[in-house]
Design a protein around this motif. Structure first.
Motif, short mmCIF file in Angstrom:
data_model
loop_
_atom_site.label_atom_id
_atom_site.label_comp_id
_atom_site.label_asym_id
_atom_site.label_seq_id
_atom_site.Cartn_x
_atom_site.Cartn_y
_atom_site.Cartn_z
N ASP A 1 0.80 -1.17 -0.11
CA ASP A 1 0.04 -0.07 0.01
C ASP A 1 0.79 1.28 0.06
N ARG A 2 1.17 1.71 1.24
CA ARG A 2 2.48 2.91 1.38
C ARG A 2 3.61 2.32 0.86
N GLY A 3 4.16 1.19 1.09
CA GLY A 3 5.14 0.59 0.65
C GLY A 3 4.89 -0.95 0.25
N VAL A 4 6.07 -1.59 0.00
CA VAL A 4 5.86 -2.95 -0.45
C VAL A 4 5.78 -3.93 0.76
N ARG A 5 4.86 -4.55 0.89
CA ARG A 5 4.65 -5.40 2.27
C ARG A 5 5.18 -6.93 1.78
N ARG A 6 5.08 -7.30 0.54
CA ARG A 6 5.19 -8.88 0.39
C ARG A 6 5.93 -8.73 -1.17
N ARG A 7 7.22 -9.55 -1.29
CA ARG A 7 7.65 -9.76 -2.29
C ARG A 7 7.96 -11.10 -2.80
N VAL A 8 7.46 -11.78 -3.75
CA VAL A 8 8.02 -13.01 -4.02
C VAL A 8 8.53 -13.12 -5.33
N ARG A 9 9.77 -13.68 -5.67
CA ARG A 9 10.11 -13.64 -6.77
C ARG A 9 10.63 -14.77 -7.62
N ALA A 10 10.16 -14.82 -8.95
CA ALA A 10 10.52 -15.77 -9.94
C ALA A 10 9.95 -17.06 -9.17
N ALA A 11 8.61 -17.00 -9.01
CA ALA A 11 8.15 -18.43 -8.44
C ALA A 11 7.56 -19.17 -9.67
N GLY A 12 8.40 -20.01 -10.28
CA GLY A 12 7.84 -20.83 -11.46
C GLY A 12 7.58 -22.11 -11.65
N SER A 13 7.94 -22.60 -10.22
CA SER A 13 7.47 -24.06 -10.14
C SER A 13 6.21 -24.44 -9.85
N ALA A 14 5.79 -25.84 -9.57
CA ALA A 14 4.58 -26.19 -9.44
C ALA A 14 4.25 -25.72 -7.89
N GLN A 15 4.99 -25.30 -7.23
CA GLN A 15 4.80 -24.89 -5.88
C GLN A 15 4.52 -23.44 -5.70
N VAL A 16 4.07 -22.78 -7.03
CA VAL A 16 3.55 -21.21 -6.91
C VAL A 16 2.36 -20.95 -6.14
N VAL A 17 1.51 -21.78 -6.21
CA VAL A 17 0.25 -21.32 -5.66
C VAL A 17 0.28 -21.63 -3.95
N HIS A 18 1.21 -22.31 -3.62
CA HIS A 18 1.65 -22.53 -2.33
C HIS A 18 2.42 -21.42 -1.83
N THR A 19 3.40 -21.03 -2.60
CA THR A 19 4.26 -19.95 -2.25
C THR A 19 3.47 -18.69 -2.09
N LEU A 20 2.53 -18.51 -3.15
CA LEU A 20 1.68 -17.24 -2.84
C LEU A 20 1.04 -17.08 -1.97
N SER A 21 0.43 -18.27 -1.73
CA SER A 21 -0.72 -18.47 -0.34
C SER A 21 -0.03 -18.11 0.80
N GLU A 22 0.97 -18.85 0.67
CA GLU A 22 2.04 -18.28 2.02
C GLU A 22 1.96 -16.82 2.27
N ALA A 23 2.50 -16.17 1.02
CA ALA A 23 2.76 -14.87 1.10
C ALA A 23 1.57 -13.98 1.54
N MET A 24 0.63 -14.44 1.17
CA MET A 24 -0.59 -13.51 1.01
C MET A 24 -1.23 -13.67 2.65
N THR A 25 -1.05 -14.91 3.10
CA THR A 25 -2.21 -15.27 4.03
C THR A 25 -2.26 -14.33 5.21
N ASP A 26 -1.29 -13.45 5.74
CA ASP A 26 -1.37 -12.91 6.73
C ASP A 26 -1.52 -11.26 6.29
N LEU A 27 -1.83 -11.03 4.98
CA LEU A 27 -2.05 -9.74 4.63
C LEU A 27 -3.39 -9.20 4.82
N ASP A 28 -3.73 -7.93 5.32
CA ASP A 28 -4.89 -7.30 5.49
C ASP A 28 -4.94 -6.18 4.93
N ALA A 29 -6.04 -5.54 4.56
CA ALA A 29 -6.23 -4.21 4.11
C ALA A 29 -5.83 -3.20 5.23
#
Lengths: 405, 435
Positions: B280-308
């Motif tokens: 929002d005001r700054g970057v709160r999460r950054r996931v780089r180059a997730a290209g494997s089959a794990q991408v959904v899990h990686t992104l889920s983990e990154a997003m899970t405790d994000l709140d507006a």
């Protein structure tokens, strides 16, 4: 008891949002209109309560037997009125304090009309300290004579008809003026041990003690419904009107000293009070048992969330509060124009309003002037709220017609 | 300490001596007896400090799926214990899924014994949901009083975003395969890459026959293409004020996450690399180059405790972070809202830089309540609200037009349509070789 008493997280802020919405809406005139029924009900309730209090506080109970203000058959209002009319100064006294203030002296007759309610102290002062006044005690049953310290006991007789005066043995208090009169009462106390008048089988119904206290066993003759029988009225007037002043004392239970009254507790078994205390202790223990929490309360950190449409709704309320009809109507007209243009396949932007009006008029069969008044940006805009609502409805109808055509 | 339900009953039993000896002093004597009983029982109760607790990590679970947590308790004291244990979790962890007291367990342990107490969990909120302490009550031999103690046994369950749009994935993968050269149906386009030559089969486009190669063999040979691979997709998730708004009870942020997960799953299968940014005001999460089959899990983990958060998005910072991820051309998906004020103030100034290097897509959740509000003209208040809604809708449209004029693709759809619409847009870009 459950520690899980915090709010479930989902949609809670949603609820809060809608509550807030209606809350700010309640500031308008609709607030009172919506609550009119409730308001009227509350008003009626207040009127009833106030009325009841006012009526109820019109004075203490005046319904007692032989009460000088009681007009019912058992009251004594007739006698009190007639005595007052005959020039006797009738003072009605309703408390022990007022009795003390009444300044009784030897030109006074004191009538105690309901002596069962006498307190010990008042009875003592009546007996010892009445300044030579005549004391007439109505309804002198045993409890009363006992309270007054008189060692006599009356017995109840009923159906006394035409009992002659015959005051032969009476002393100074009862004069000769009762001679030749007769009384008729339903019930009376008779005192075989005493001298007096109107005796039944030698026991007088109006008896005189050594202390010059007149026990009015036949007090029924003072009641409104029996005062006209035989010579009852004459007897009443002569008994009570013999002096210039009559103090009519109606004892009040409120005068009883603290220890003179008899409480409910006297009738209950001895174990009731300790048992009550024990029950209170059990309730306290119960509250402790149920109230002790099994671990601390858990809080839920709630995220920020608002209904997305909330801002738009409040913008609408803002338009309404400022009465910005032109703006509102223009927004509606613009939106309708765009939708119609899209439906007719015209370009969304920069559509010529005049061409659009003509097109719509041709499709719907409406007059060009009418369509123009609705859709043309230069057309007239509503000037009051009713016109705005009508305008909005006409726009909706026109859109429907275009879609149907 | 705590007392049991037997204590009030014991107090009430005092009615017998009170009836036999109706004095107030009897009451006091009886209460003294009860107090003595409670005190003795409390003194005889074993200490909860003799219990040792441990918990195995619960791990992650998708929102809406249940799991269970195991609390291991060992009696390290010298006396056997009898009592109850409450394993408290924050309410949204759903420890009461099996009933209001499902997280309370009876306990009876001899010295040196251990037990496993299992509590079912059903998270109802995204994020890390934590325990709130383990409370123990150990009773004395008379069952009148308990010793109570609460100890912290840390633990948490991670509730990943629900990813409801998973159901759209198979059909989109099928479409992806249709784009692929292996399939009989191919799309020729500017950006499709030459893959290989293979024998002609019926149904192949005759225009794709490679006559030169066919002349060298005795069979008809066709060229096949495969869609571009190893492209970059950058997903930027806006966690500012506007994403806190609930549309039909679901926060915009959650709908955006859903769309991001579906796009990531699809793009990773298509061989693209996915970068993810949230802020929002700054970057709160950054996931780089997730290209494997794990991408959904990686992104889920990154997003899970994000709140507006209640803050405006600083698009300058987010765009800068996007540029830092790499200068190679990418598909940049901005999951935000079309709020004209925010877009004009913050996003518009940085858009030209982004569109110059990348293909930019803005995906936003439209609120159907806005249309309902605009259609309702039942009374005066409704008409004013309708006017406001029309006004907002018009500005939204103007904002979208403005963005499109700048060469940005705008997807403005209902919450449940957002994820498939974004996936379809990605597929259409890929088919046209526009990545």
């Amino acid at each position: 008891m459950s520690a899980l008493t915090t709010a479930p997280p989902s949609h809670r802020a949603d609820d809060a949002g809608s509550v807030g919405g209606s809350g700010s809406g309640s500031l308008g005139p609709g607030f009172w209109r919506r609550r009119r029924a409730l308001l009227l009900l509350a008003l009626a309730l207040v009127v009833v309560v106030v009325g009841a209090v006012l009526l109820g506080s019109g004075g203490p109970e005046r319904g007692g037997r032989l009460d000088p203000d009681n007009p019912t058959p058992t009251g004594g209002q007739a006698v009190a009125r007639v005595l007052a009319d005959q020039g006797v100064d009738v003072t009605v006294v309703r408390s022990a304090a007022a009795l003390e203030d009444a300044d009784v002296d030897d030109g006074t007759t004191v009538l105690v009309s309901d002596p069962l309610l006498l307190g010990e102290r008042t009875a003592e002062s009546l007996m010892d300290d009445r300044g030579g006044a005549r004391l007439v005690v109505a309804d002198p049953e045993f409890a009363v004579t006992d309270l007054l310290g008189l060692d006599v006991q009356g017995t109840r007789e009923s159906g006394l008809d035409d009992v002659a005066a015959d005051c032969s043995g009476a002393g100074s208090t009862l004069g000769d003026d009762l001679d030749g009169l007769e009384i008729s009462v339903d019930r009376a106390f008779v005192f075989p041990e005493l001298d007096g008048c109107f005796a039944v089988d030698g026991a007088p119904t109006i008896a005189e003690t050594d202390d010059e206290v007149l026990l009015l066993g036949a007090d029924d003759l003072l009641t409104n419904d029996q005062v006209l029988r035989a010579d009852n009225a004459a007897v009443a007037l002569r008994l009570l009107g013999g002096t210039e002043r009559l103090v009519w004392y109606v004892p009040d239970p409120a005068d009883l000293a603290d220890d003179e009254g008899v409480g409910l507790g006297a009738f209950a078994p001895d174990a009731v009070v300790p048992a009550l205390w024990l029950t209170v202790a059990a309730v306290v223990a119960l509250m402790w048992w149920r109230g002790r929490r099994f671990g601390r309360l858990v809080v839920e950190p709630l995220p920020v969330s608002v209904r997305a449409v909330e801002a738009t709704e409040s913008r609408g309320r803002l338009y309404r509060r400022t009465g910005d009809r032109f703006h509102a109507a223009d927004a509606l007209r613009r939106a309708s124009r765009r939708r119609i243009a899209v439906h007719l396949g015209l370009p969304r932007h920069d559509v010529d309003p005049v061409a659009l009006v003509h097109d719509v008029a041709a499709r719907t069969g409406r007059p060009v002037a009418y369509v123009g008044s609705l859709l043309d940006p230069r057309g007239p805009l509503p000037t009051d709220d009713a016109a705005l609502v009508t305008f909005a409805h006409l726009l909706t109808d026109l859109e429907k017609e275009v879609r149907r055509a | 300490m705590a007392i049991s339900g037997r204590v009030p009953l014991l107090v009430l039993l005092g009615l017998v001596p009170v009836v036999l000896r109706p004095e107030i002093s009897t009451v006091w004597l009886w209460l003294a007896v009860v107090a003595l009983v409670v005190a003795v029982d409390l003194a005889l109760a074993p200490s909860p400090a003799g219990l040792a607790f441990s918990r195995r990590p619960v791990g992650a679970v998708r929102l809406g799926e249940g799991t269970r947590t195991e609390l291991v308790v060992r009696n390290e004291g010298r006396r056997s214990v009898r009592g109850r244990v409450r394993d408290a979790w924050q309410p949204s962890a759903g420890a009461d899924v099996d009933g209001p007291h499902a997280n309370r367990h009876p306990l009876r342990l001899a010295p040196g014994d251990g037990a496993r107490l299992t509590t079912a969990l059903l998270p109802v909120r995204r994020g890390d949901l934590r325990t709130a302490g383990v409370s123990v009550r150990l009773g004395g031999p008379l069952g009148a009083a308990y010793r109570q103690r609460t100890v912290d046994v840390p633990g948490s369950v991670r509730a990943l975003p629900a990813f409801d749009s998973r159901k759209h994935l198979p059909s989109r993968l099928a479409r992806l395969r249709e784009l692929d050269g292996r399939s009989a149906v191919r799309i020729r386009g500017q950006g499709t890459e030459f893959d290989s030559l293979r024998e002609y089969v019926r149904g192949d486009d005759v225009r794709s026959i490679d006559w030169r190669a066919s002349a060298r063999t005795r069979k008809v040979v066709v060229r096949t293409w495969q869609p571009e691979r190893d492209r970059r997709v950058v997903i930027v998730l806006d966690t500012s004020r506007t994403s806190a708004g609930r549309v039909r009870g679901v926060p915009r942020l959650d709908s955006s996450m859903d769309a991001a997960l579906l796009l990531a799953a699809l793009a990773s299968r298509a061989g693209d690399r996915i970068d993810f940014l949230a802020g929002d005001r700054g970057v709160r999460r950054r996931v780089r180059a997730a290209g494997s089959a794990q991408v959904v899990h990686t992104l889920s983990e990154a997003m899970t405790d994000l709140d507006a958060v209640i803050a405006e998005a600083d698009w300058r910072a987010l765009a800068g972070a996007t540029q830092e991820l790499g200068r190679r051309r990418a598909l940049v998906v901005l999951l935000t809202s079309l709020e004209s004020a925010v877009v004009e103030e913050s996003l518009l100034p940085v858009l030209p830089t982004l569109t110059h290097h990348h293909r930019v897509v803005v995906a936003a959740v439209r609120d159907p309540a806005l249309d309902e509000l605009a259609a309702d003209r039942s009374d005066l208040a409704a008409v004013y609200a309708a006017a406001a809604a029309e006004q907002v809708a018009a500005r939204r449209r103007a904002t979208a037009d403005l963005l499109e004029a700048l060469g940005v693709d705008v997807l403005d759809t209902d919450a449940e349509r957002l994820a498939p619409a974004l996936a379809d847009h990605y597929l259409s870009l890929k088919a046209r070789g526009l990545l």
